[in-house]
Design a protein around this motif. Structure first.
Motif, PDB file in Angstrom:
ATOM      1  N   SER B 204       0.813  -1.217   0.000  1.00  0.00           N
ATOM      2  CA  SER B 204       0.000   0.000   0.000  1.00  0.00           C
ATOM      3  C   SER B 204       0.849   1.272   0.000  1.00  0.00           C
ATOM      4  O   SER B 204       0.315   2.376  -0.170  1.00  0.00           O
ATOM      5  N   HIS B 205       2.170   1.133   0.198  1.00  0.00           N
ATOM      6  CA  HIS B 205       3.044   2.308   0.143  1.00  0.00           C
ATOM      7  C   HIS B 205       3.601   2.552  -1.262  1.00  0.00           C
ATOM      8  O   HIS B 205       4.459   3.413  -1.445  1.00  0.00           O
ATOM      9  N   ALA B 220       0.959   4.024  -4.823  1.00  0.00           N
ATOM     10  CA  ALA B 220      -0.100   3.010  -4.863  1.00  0.00           C
ATOM     11  C   ALA B 220      -1.423   3.743  -5.015  1.00  0.00           C
ATOM     12  O   ALA B 220      -1.571   4.872  -4.544  1.00  0.00           O
ATOM     13  N   PRO B 222      -4.945   4.664  -3.857  1.00  0.00           N
ATOM     14  CA  PRO B 222      -5.529   4.577  -2.514  1.00  0.00           C
ATOM     15  C   PRO B 222      -6.812   3.740  -2.473  1.00  0.00           C
ATOM     16  O   PRO B 222      -7.759   4.031  -3.186  1.00  0.00           O
ATOM     17  N   LEU B 223      -6.798   2.727  -1.651  1.00  0.00           N
ATOM     18  CA  LEU B 223      -7.965   1.861  -1.451  1.00  0.00           C
ATOM     19  C   LEU B 223      -8.416   1.977  -0.003  1.00  0.00           C
ATOM     20  O   LEU B 223      -7.612   1.786   0.905  1.00  0.00           O
ATOM     21  N   GLY B 224      -9.693   2.235   0.194  1.00  0.00           N
ATOM     22  CA  GLY B 224     -10.230   2.304   1.548  1.00  0.00           C
ATOM     23  C   GLY B 224     -10.490   0.926   2.130  1.00  0.00           C
ATOM     24  O   GLY B 224     -10.666   0.758   3.320  1.00  0.00           O
ATOM     25  N   LYS B 225     -10.495  -0.079   1.257  1.00  0.00           N
ATOM     26  CA  LYS B 225     -10.811  -1.436   1.708  1.00  0.00           C
ATOM     27  C   LYS B 225     -10.093  -2.437   0.809  1.00  0.00           C
ATOM     28  O   LYS B 225     -10.183  -2.339  -0.424  1.00  0.00           O
ATOM     29  N   VAL B 226      -9.377  -3.357   1.410  1.00  0.00           N
ATOM     30  CA  VAL B 226      -8.712  -4.419   0.660  1.00  0.00           C
ATOM     31  C   VAL B 226      -9.437  -5.730   0.951  1.00  0.00           C
ATOM     32  O   VAL B 226      -9.564  -6.123   2.108  1.00  0.00           O
TER      33      VAL B 226
END
Lengths: 299, 299
Positions: B204-205, B220, B222-226
């Motif tokens: 995520s970095h 990366a 940005p995803l609020g949920k993986v």
């Protein structure tokens, strides 16, 4: 415009795998003030004891930092001693001697109360409140914090967050505050606690801003070697505020670039013990690294 | 131009805090091939057993993946079962059944041997060597790896690195290989082992490229949920190679953008179990997120 910076002023004894240095100038306000001074005039509010070296007062003065709000009281200056692990990502505190800091009340000189830009650097939230209580309608108030206050003064901190424009914290603190592992999920929760702008600092992975104009992914300046990361987070937010205080126009027009300048000053901070990395540079070197970051992130 | 992709083709049973899914299509080559297929024609080389669901062969075909190099042998398909921790950053293997994969020898059909772009996705370094031995002067060879090969086949891997144009690994593998905590120090050491381009993936970095034109810091998305990060690293390098294979001009002209496309396809991969996130998108959605990343990183 000048920046009012309130926080800790300390003597730091820092041990890292790369070396050891006793009684360096440290504290959140010192790091933030020197960083901000590259961009705008700074008014420092803090407290030191009568053991505080004159050389350090001279250092503040070389950076044209206004010391009217620095109390010099009988007794010992706050002394912190810590040790970093090999990977520089974790530190442990060896010693904390509060000295005159224990009974510190940040009283603002009259001339400071109308400041437009206020940085409440890491310090007890109750003291951050006390500063705001004395202010007359500041334009932009930012607070930083640390895990300690999340542990022992969470209610004060939550009350403070409703009084801020921007809140800055690192990724582990964001996790502690929101119980969210995902930084973007954490940002949403932190907004609900009050601040319009939230910045999560991720050390060598850069930082993330969430604000009215959405997300900004801010890079860290690449360093092949970190000598001492102490104060890098304070330098980041100090430089950010210094940059914002002199920029014309809206906060939204400038906050991204302000963060990049913060990243760069933080990188210089990491290259020396205490303030040695930050104090040996000139503004031109900061501009140079910002240009470099532009090149390193372009696609 | 097409991309030749060699790696594992597997059935993955994946447990995460968000849910559980048995016998999904997985494996490094599957994830990389589907990701690359958005950009260029793909030739897949791998092995599956006679239990391999026809639906998965159809899935490959829907992505116009050339299956001439996919061996279907009597026996069971490689089956991996794993579980992710709450923060999605650590996984543990519950079960590994090699099946027909145990005796896999990637033999290239004649038409594959002149491929210009070769992705040696995660698989034993000895097999990666075996593929290169059959190739006629490929233009750009990239290899990915995993911690297992650093542990049990380091010498094979070190020999392989001298035959690569680019080497891709994640940050913990870079640390394991170089004993460097600092990613930029690690990159320098890895160049000395052979590859002209080195990419360190940081989840995520984002990721970092080091190459002839210096460093590139790749964000990366940005995803609020993986939902499930399995295969995201394979999707990243697959999309990167697919993009490069169709770009005109030099590798240096396009590799940064190729990585950003890789980042974006990896983000879609994380949004579903197995290949569900990657297979439900269209190229236009990828382009959309790349544009968004441009906005999110501009300063």
């Amino acid at each position: 415009m000048s920046v009012l910076i309130v926080g800790s002023t300390a003597l730091d004894s820092i041990k890292t795998p790369k070396g050891e240095n006793p009684r360096l100038l440290g504290g959140s306000a010192s790091h933030a003030a020197v960083a901000a001074s590259f961009f705008s005039p700074v008014k420092l509010v803090g407290v030191v004891g009568d053991d505080f070296p004159k050389a350090y007062l001279d250092l503040y003065k070389r950076h044209r930092i206004d010391l009217e709000g620095l109390q010099i009281l009988p007794g010992k200056t706050f002394h912190w001693s810590g040790e970093y692990e090999v990977n520089m990502n974790h530190r442990r505190t060896l010693l904390t001697e509060l000295g005159v800091f224990e009974s510190f009340t940040p009283t603002l000189p009259k001339g400071h109360q109308a400041s437009s830009f206020v940085l409440l650097a890491n310090i007890a939230p109750a003291l951050q409140h006390h500063v705001l209580d004395q202010m007359r309608r500041p334009r932009f108030v930012v607070a930083d914090t640390m895990d300690l206050w999340l542990n022992i003064a969470l209610n004060d901190l939550l009350r403070l967050m409703k009084r801020l424009d921007a809140f800055v914290l690192n990724d582990s603190e964001a996790h502690q505050l929101t119980k969210e592992d995902n930084a973007f999920a954490a940002l949403k929760k932190i907004h609900r606690l009050g601040p319009k702008y939230v910045v999560i600092k991720k050390g060598s992975h850069g930082s993330i801003l969430s604000g009215p104009k959405g997300i900004f992914i801010c890079p860290a300046y690449p360093l092949g070697k970190v000598v001492d990361p102490t104060g890098a987070g304070d330098a980041f937010v100090g430089a950010m505020m210094g940059y914002l205080a002199t920029a014309k126009g809206s906060i939204d027009d400038h906050i991204r670039r302000a963060m990049v300048f913060g990243s760069v000053v933080a990188s210089f901070c990491c290259e020396g013990f205490g303030l040695q990395g930050t104090t040996r540079i000139k503004r031109a070197q900061i501009n140079q690294r910002v240009k470099e970051l532009e090149r390193l992130t372009k696609f």
